[in-house]
Design a protein around this motif. Structure first.
Motif, PDB file in Angstrom:
ATOM      1  N   ARG A  69     -14.305 -24.661  20.189  1.00 50.59           N
ATOM      2  CA  ARG A  69     -14.843 -24.034  21.408  1.00 50.59           C
ATOM      3  C   ARG A  69     -14.553 -24.892  22.625  1.00 50.59           C
ATOM      4  NH1 ARG A  69     -18.993 -22.559  17.917  1.00 50.59           N
ATOM      5  NH2 ARG A  69     -20.284 -24.323  18.540  1.00 50.59           N
ATOM      6  N   ALA A  72     -10.927 -24.450  23.557  1.00 51.39           N
ATOM      7  CA  ALA A  72     -10.707 -23.139  24.181  1.00 51.39           C
ATOM      8  C   ALA A  72     -11.187 -23.153  25.629  1.00 51.39           C
ATOM      9  CB  ALA A  72     -11.422 -22.052  23.390  1.00 51.39           C
ATOM     10  N   ALA A  73     -12.314 -23.798  25.898  1.00 47.60           N
ATOM     11  CA  ALA A  73     -12.829 -23.876  27.266  1.00 47.60           C
ATOM     12  C   ALA A  73     -11.889 -24.697  28.151  1.00 47.60           C
ATOM     13  CB  ALA A  73     -14.225 -24.484  27.273  1.00 47.60           C
ATOM     14  N   GLU A  75      -8.676 -25.045  27.703  1.00 47.55           N
ATOM     15  CA  GLU A  75      -7.467 -24.254  27.899  1.00 47.55           C
ATOM     16  C   GLU A  75      -7.691 -23.168  28.957  1.00 47.55           C
ATOM     17  OE1 GLU A  75      -4.477 -21.399  25.319  1.00 47.55           O
ATOM     18  OE2 GLU A  75      -5.781 -22.804  24.272  1.00 47.55           O
ATOM     19  N   ARG A  76      -8.869 -22.518  28.913  1.00 45.00           N
ATOM     20  CA  ARG A  76      -9.188 -21.507  29.936  1.00 45.00           C
ATOM     21  C   ARG A  76      -9.234 -22.138  31.319  1.00 45.00           C
ATOM     22  NH1 ARG A  76     -12.929 -19.502  26.157  1.00 45.00           N
ATOM     23  NH2 ARG A  76     -14.569 -20.702  27.168  1.00 45.00           N
ATOM     24  N   ALA A  77      -9.820 -23.324  31.427  1.00 40.25           N
ATOM     25  CA  ALA A  77      -9.905 -24.002  32.725  1.00 40.25           C
ATOM     26  C   ALA A  77      -8.509 -24.367  33.228  1.00 40.25           C
ATOM     27  CB  ALA A  77     -10.776 -25.247  32.612  1.00 40.25           C
ATOM     28  N   ASN A  79      -5.710 -22.800  32.466  1.00 40.96           N
ATOM     29  CA  ASN A  79      -5.045 -21.544  32.823  1.00 40.96           C
ATOM     30  C   ASN A  79      -5.535 -21.041  34.178  1.00 40.96           C
ATOM     31  OD1 ASN A  79      -3.538 -21.577  30.512  1.00 40.96           O
ATOM     32  ND2 ASN A  79      -4.867 -20.175  29.403  1.00 40.96           N
ATOM     33  N   GLU A  80      -6.854 -21.151  34.433  1.00 40.15           N
ATOM     34  CA  GLU A  80      -7.393 -20.710  35.718  1.00 40.15           C
ATOM     35  C   GLU A  80      -6.883 -21.594  36.855  1.00 40.15           C
ATOM     36  OE1 GLU A  80     -11.602 -20.729  35.221  1.00 40.15           O
ATOM     37  OE2 GLU A  80     -11.599 -18.974  33.922  1.00 40.15           O
TER      38      GLU A  80
END
Length: 87
Positions: A69, A72-73, A75-77, A79-80
């Motif tokens: 988790r 994943a967080a 990676e999302r940050a 990407n954003e």
């Protein structure tokens, strides 16, 4: 829609943990009896071995879930941040 698993580990990993916990408890109890320990002591040692192995597998599954988790967080940050730079 299927329910999500409580941990990130495959069910086979948890099944292996249950089986190894039972084997460890039985082996510990049997060895205690072979070393002339009273039955109550052998049973207690077997239960403690079972609990220890099962707790180890459950904690390792939880730790893996927490780490996945977190990745994943991150990676999302990332990407954003990349999307924000592109605009």
């Amino acid at each position: 829609m299927a329910k999500r698993a409580r941990t990130a580990c495959p069910p086979a990993w948890m099944a292996l943990g249950h089986r190894l916990a039972v084997a460890a408890g039985a082996a510990c109890g049997l060895l205690s009896l072979l070393w002339d320990a009273p039955a109550e002591t052998a049973a207690l040692r077997g239960v403690l071995a079972w609990v220890a192995v099962l707790a180890h597998f459950r904690l390792s599954a939880k730790a893996l879930g927490w780490r996945l988790r977190q990745e994943a967080a991150e990676e999302r940050a990332a990407n954003e941040a990349a999307a924000a730079e592109g605009n």
